[in-house]
Structure formats: C-alpha cells, structure tokens
Design an enzyme around this catalytic site. Sequence first.
Site, PDB file in Angstrom:
ATOM      1  CD  GLU A 176      -5.571   1.155  28.838  1.00  0.00           C
ATOM      2  OE1 GLU A 176      -4.907   1.356  27.809  1.00  0.00           O
ATOM      3  OE2 GLU A 176      -5.421   1.779  29.904  1.00  0.00           O
ATOM      4  CG  ASP A 216      -5.564  10.763  29.374  1.00  0.00           C
ATOM      5  OD1 ASP A 216      -5.407   9.839  30.171  1.00  0.00           O
ATOM      6  OD2 ASP A 216      -5.059  11.898  29.514  1.00  0.00           O
ATOM      7  CG  ASP A 226      -7.002   5.770  28.460  1.00  0.00           C
ATOM      8  OD1 ASP A 226      -6.820   4.706  29.077  1.00  0.00           O
ATOM      9  OD2 ASP A 226      -6.225   6.743  28.549  1.00  0.00           O
TER      10      ASP A 226
END
Length: 194
Positions: A73, A146, A12
């Site tokens: 991501e 996160d 992430d």
Amino acid sequence: MTSSSLRVLGIDPGLTRCGVGIVDVDRARRGSLVHVGVIRTPVDEPIGERLAQIAAGIREAISVHAPDAVAVERVFAQQNSHTVMGTAQASGIALLIAAEAGLPAATHTPSEVKAAVTGYGSADKRQVQAMIARILRLDAPPQPADAADALAIALCHAWRRGAPAGGGTDALTPAQRAWADAERVARTYVRARV
C-alpha cells in the site's frame, strides 16, 4: 499454485501492525487465500529492532510461500506525521526485501485498492473486509483490518496486472468492471485536457 495463476504477497505497511496477505489469482481472476497474518512489533522497542522484526516476517512469508510479485500500500499524507513516518519506513523495508528476493514490486493507493475490491474508492474498513471474505470465499472477514487490507492489496495488484484471458471484460467482477470503466473515463478526460 497452478502455472496459470499468479501468487501475490500484499503488504499493508505499519510499524505496530504490518498486514501480510498472500493470494493465488487464476486467469479468470478468481482468488484463493494462501496465507494471512499480521507482523506485530512492540511500541517500546527501538525503531531499528522493530523494522528488523518486520523484515524477518516478510522474508519468512516470501521463503515459505514463494510469491510471484509483491504489492505494498502506497503511503499517503495523514494528519499524524509520526504514523506516516512509521508506515513509510515499513513500506521501504517491504520494497527493499522484494528487490532483494528478485520479485517485481508495485505500490497501490488506498483508494485504488478499495475501488478494486468494492467498486468504491471511499469504502470503509468493514466494507473491504466483507468483500475480501466474499471474494476469497471465507467463512468470516479476516481480522484485524490490517490483514484484510493486505489481502485487498494483493488482489488489487493481481487484477490490475493485465487484461483478463481473452482480452474482454466478461471475466471481471462488477467491482473490477467499475474500476476498468473509471480508468477509461479518466484516460479519456486526461487526453481531452492535453
């Protein structure tokens, strides 16, 4: 890790907090936690040094845990261009390190990831954290968000990499079945419009 499982490093990306999560996913699509953490960089350091710290953290995760693939991501437009820039830079670092390590890498949008783990592309952070805890059989949701997001990205990638053993949908979770159904509808709609 067994030979029939896939180990995925999910990232992430973020400049201040970069989530790193590694899962093993077996042929029946059951996931187990290998590692989760957050690479943090101080906001008052020069951008180059912050990116170097993120790179070092990702390299260490690859060295220690030997993933088979990397999933990041995908950066999406936000109102805050400063945040988007830092996220894009961290994402680029992650993809570069995967390529240097000879690992296949892919990107997934936030809505793809949410739909994969919750069955709903607009799920909130708490819903994602709760589902990650449930899927990975954890006592509590991973913190901070996160970290949970990184695990969700890894699971999304592992589940989307191919059909389950036997080619059917019997091994899919309800969220995975909903995602597969939505993809089928979308493909049918696109073909009908072409």
